[in-house]
Design an enzyme around this catalytic site. Structure first.
Site, short mmCIF file in Angstrom:
data_model
loop_
_atom_site.label_atom_id
_atom_site.label_comp_id
_atom_site.label_asym_id
_atom_site.label_seq_id
_atom_site.Cartn_x
_atom_site.Cartn_y
_atom_site.Cartn_z
N CYS A 102 0.83 -1.19 0.00
CA CYS A 102 0.00 0.00 0.00
C CYS A 102 0.88 1.26 0.00
O CYS A 102 1.80 1.37 -0.80
CB CYS A 102 -0.97 -0.04 1.18
SG CYS A 102 -2.36 1.10 1.03
N ALA A 103 0.62 2.21 0.87
CA ALA A 103 1.34 3.48 0.85
C ALA A 103 2.83 3.34 1.18
O ALA A 103 3.62 4.22 0.85
CB ALA A 103 0.68 4.48 1.79
#
Length: 195
Positions: A102-103
């Site tokens: 993800c991030a």
């Protein structure tokens, strides 16, 4: 080398993203042991509200770990968590695999780790927006998870694919068994029954 796997935790980390792989690796049938690392040893609270006391701080972690897992979280988008950079540098320079989801993939991208390896993230457009120094566009793949040259990346909807790629990298089971595990967890008992 020990069989410790370090999972970086911080306030607001996405607790569900590493859960499949951690439960598999921490299983008594494997030789791996999950340990958490953070900026310090104060409790950290996940996005789901779990308070976790880190095993290691950035000043006392063992240098013979065998994998670094970096989950996502909103704070990556706020430019926080840069303190993990020396641990990532250490891992990469010592050929220790790094897995980000993800991030956290944006963090790897911003710091040049994805410039020469195949990788994925939450979308190429988002990667470029969130990581202005990113130079790896030609290596970006529109896939749930990608494993290349000791780096594993996954988007935020790919916790199972992330786990599968780590399991394959570490050879914790034969590939057919890993695929069976993945399909069972992805499809469940009743794969055709989608409400």
């Amino acid at each position: 080398m020990t069989n410790e796997i370090l999972v970086y935790i911080f306030d607001d980390y996405a607790d569900w993203e590493p859960v499949f792989i951690c439960s598999e690796l921490n299983n008594q049938l494997t030789s791996f042991q999950i340990k958490t690392i953070s900026i310090n040893k104060s409790p950290k609270q996940s996005m789901g509200g779990f308070r976790v006391l880190p095993d290691y701080s950035l000043s006392d972690y063992p240098k013979d770990f065998c994998l670094l897992i970096i989950p996502g979280g909103n704070s990556w988008l706020e430019g926080k968590n840069a303190e993990i950079l020396p641990v990532v540098d250490f891992a990469v320079s010592h050929q220790i695999p790094v897995a980000a989801i993800c991030a956290a993939t944006n963090f790897l991208a911003e710091n040049g780790y994805l410039d020469q390896v195949q990788h994925t993230g939450n979308t190429l457009a988002f990667m470029k927006q969130a990581a202005p120094h990113y130079q790896g566009e030609k290596f970006y793949l529109e896939k749930q998870a990608v494993r290349d040259k000791g780096i594993i990346t996954a988007n935020g909807t790919a916790a199972l694919e992330f786990a599968k790629e780590i399991m394959l990298l570490l050879s914790i089971k034969d590939p057919a068994s890993i695929d069976e595990w993945y399909r069972f967890n992805k499809l469940g008992f009743y794969p055709a029954a989608i409400d």
